[in-house]
Design an enzyme around this catalytic site. Structure first.
Site, mmCIF file in Angstrom:
data_model
loop_
_atom_site.group_PDB
_atom_site.id
_atom_site.type_symbol
_atom_site.label_atom_id
_atom_site.label_comp_id
_atom_site.label_asym_id
_atom_site.label_seq_id
_atom_site.Cartn_x
_atom_site.Cartn_y
_atom_site.Cartn_z
ATOM 1 N N GLU A 121 0.828 -1.204 0.000
ATOM 2 C CA GLU A 121 0.000 0.000 0.000
ATOM 3 C C GLU A 121 0.870 1.265 0.000
ATOM 4 O OE1 GLU A 121 -2.134 -3.038 2.722
ATOM 5 O OE2 GLU A 121 -0.099 -2.606 2.018
ATOM 6 N N CYS A 154 -2.708 -3.366 7.089
ATOM 7 C CA CYS A 154 -2.402 -3.493 8.515
ATOM 8 C C CYS A 154 -2.663 -2.168 9.230
ATOM 9 C CB CYS A 154 -0.949 -3.932 8.711
ATOM 10 S SG CYS A 154 0.271 -2.693 8.199
ATOM 11 N N TRP A 198 24.306 -33.605 -10.695
ATOM 12 C CA TRP A 198 22.959 -33.055 -10.792
ATOM 13 C C TRP A 198 22.165 -33.685 -11.935
ATOM 14 C CZ3 TRP A 198 22.436 -30.464 -6.543
ATOM 15 C CH2 TRP A 198 23.498 -29.730 -6.023
ATOM 16 N N ARG A 207 13.952 -22.279 -1.393
ATOM 17 C CA ARG A 207 14.684 -22.224 -0.125
ATOM 18 C C ARG A 207 14.512 -20.878 0.564
ATOM 19 N NH1 ARG A 207 20.573 -25.269 -0.844
ATOM 20 N NH2 ARG A 207 19.744 -27.393 -1.046
ATOM 21 N N THR A 229 21.124 -38.085 3.282
ATOM 22 C CA THR A 229 21.495 -37.007 2.369
ATOM 23 C C THR A 229 22.739 -36.296 2.867
ATOM 24 O OG1 THR A 229 19.235 -36.670 1.584
ATOM 25 C CG2 THR A 229 20.731 -34.806 1.388
ATOM 26 N N ASP A 234 25.914 -36.375 0.447
ATOM 27 C CA ASP A 234 26.179 -35.142 -0.305
ATOM 28 C C ASP A 234 26.903 -34.062 0.477
ATOM 29 O OD1 ASP A 234 24.797 -36.354 -2.366
ATOM 30 O OD2 ASP A 234 22.886 -35.382 -1.873
ATOM 31 N N LEU A 266 22.649 -26.694 2.418
ATOM 32 C CA LEU A 266 21.210 -26.447 2.575
ATOM 33 C C LEU A 266 20.914 -24.973 2.850
ATOM 34 C CD1 LEU A 266 20.120 -29.556 4.692
ATOM 35 C CD2 LEU A 266 20.137 -29.286 2.206
ATOM 36 N N GLU A 299 13.712 -31.651 1.329
ATOM 37 C CA GLU A 299 14.590 -31.972 0.208
ATOM 38 C C GLU A 299 15.230 -33.349 0.360
ATOM 39 O OE1 GLU A 299 17.504 -29.102 -0.818
ATOM 40 O OE2 GLU A 299 16.076 -27.489 -1.151
ATOM 41 N N GLY A 307 15.835 -37.551 0.386
ATOM 42 C CA GLY A 307 15.829 -38.568 -0.653
ATOM 43 C C GLY A 307 14.490 -39.279 -0.703
#
Length: 375
Positions: A54, A80, A176, A190, A202, A206, A210, A302, A304
């Site tokens: 606004e 608000c 990938w 994310r 994971t 890997d 994250l 995320e 497996g």
């Protein structure tokens, strides 16, 4: 006039979508100001802590030399009236002399709940509610769920080949399945999330960070489901625990039996929480309740195939996002998602489906039937 009003509100909704991934845990909001059947100003909530839609729309009028006084504002969420990181939007609307405000939906938050609309009406401003309401609630579904229930919105995300493989076998020397463009888009997910969750397998396979990249001030909690406390103390998650929080969730019995391992993880800067004996039941309800208690509005899963399968089989997913790469990996692929979720009794049907291309990849996303029923 009804068709024109819908057009203006849908323009506001389109503007609001630009804020997704930038404003969370705030809702994405757009606003359009109309005078003499012409848009004279528009804006959206661009970043968390920044001006609301606004305010931006009113400033846009002023920057263009237009006077918002006597105009109509179309806004996707109730303005608000409380003092937060920014001043009350209702005060700004009143001071600008806007004569009518059309609101898509009421803000369900405790500090709002129609109070902003009431203030506008008391100031002599005509206020209407309900135009494109369902679209507005879909836009901010996680916000509405958390406000109404205190429960975290669950997003399942994975990337796969056409034949359902989530990864190359190690010998393929490739990491990938999805494209660079798909992975860049996944980082927007994310940034939306207050937490990113994986299983310990994971972490072992890997060694991920994250974190969203670029972060844009987003620091989601990294959550690891680790029943037996196998998280390595030298992993990247723990090495960066002082930069972005890490929560390790294990069995309470394991924490007591392996108290030295638990203390090593805590010493590295992570928090360790134990779940009680679930009597043969899944620990996921405990985990989600813990996230809700901590104020996490959205969690991005995320993990497996085993973790994804667990959330699906227990009907805990609100939103699913799959990146499909035009590859057939066959013997070069591992982690077959189809085989892992074969035990689910009922088909998982999605609504509010969106399909978008990222290079040659396709992203398919949608809401579960349970999530849609609550909107």
């Amino acid at each position: 006039m009804a068709a024109a009003e819908t057009k203006y509100m849908r323009r506001a909704l389109k503007l609001a979508r630009r804020g997704i991934g930038e404003v969370e845990p705030n809702p994405a909001v757009g606003a359009v100001i109309v005078k003499a059947n012409q848009i004279i100003g528009e804006g959206w909530h661009e970043r968390f802590g920044g001006p609301h839609a606004e305010i931006t729309a009113i400033e846009d009028c002023q920057s263009l030399g237009a006077d918002p006084a006597g105009g109509t504002m179309y806004v996707t969420l109730e303005p608000c009236r409380h003092e937060g990181k920014t001043g009350p939007c209702t005060d700004a609307i009143i001071e600008a002399g806007i004569s009518k405000v059309v609101v898509a939906t009421v803000d369900p938050s405790e500090h709002a709940g129609g109070k902003g609309i009431e203030q506008l009406r008391q100031a002599g401003i005509e206020a209407e509610v309900g135009l494109c309401e369902h679209e507005a609630r879909l836009l901010n579904a996680p916000f509405f769920k958390f406000a109404a229930t205190g429960k975290t919105w669950v997003i399942l995300k994975w990337a796969q080949s056409i034949d359902g493989k989530l990864a190359y076998v190690p010998e393929a020397n490739k990491r990938w399945v999805s494209s660079d463009k798909s992975r860049k888009d996944a980082h927007k997910l994310r940034r939306r999330a207050g937490a990113i969750l994986v299983g310990v397998n994971t972490v072992l396979a890997d060694n991920p960070l994250l974190t969203p990249r670029p972060a844009k001030d987003s620091k989601p909690m990294r959550v690891v489901l680790d029943s037996d406390l196998r998280t390595p103390v030298d992993c990247q998650l723990l090495a960066t625990a002082n930069e972005s929080p890490v929560l390790i969730v294990g069995r309470q019995e394991t924490l007591e039996q392996r108290c030295e391992a638990a203390e090593q993880i805590r010493a590295a800067g992570a928090e360790v929480v134990g779940y009680p004996d679930m009597q043969g039941q899944s620990n996921l309800d405990f985990v989600l309740a813990e996230l809700g208690r901590r104020g996490v509005q959205q969690v991005l899963v995320e993990g497996g195939p085993a973790v994804i399968s667990s959330f699906l089989s227990e009907a805990l997913a609100d939103e699913i996002c799959v990146y499909i790469s035009p590859k057939i990996l066959a013997g070069q692929g591992t982690a077959d998602i189809a085989g892992s979720i074969a035990e689910i009794a009922d088909a998982v049907e999605l609504g509010n489906v969106n399909i978008e291309r990222f290079g040659d990849d396709v992203r398919l996303s949608g809401f579960s039937a349970k999530a849609l029923a609550g909107i």
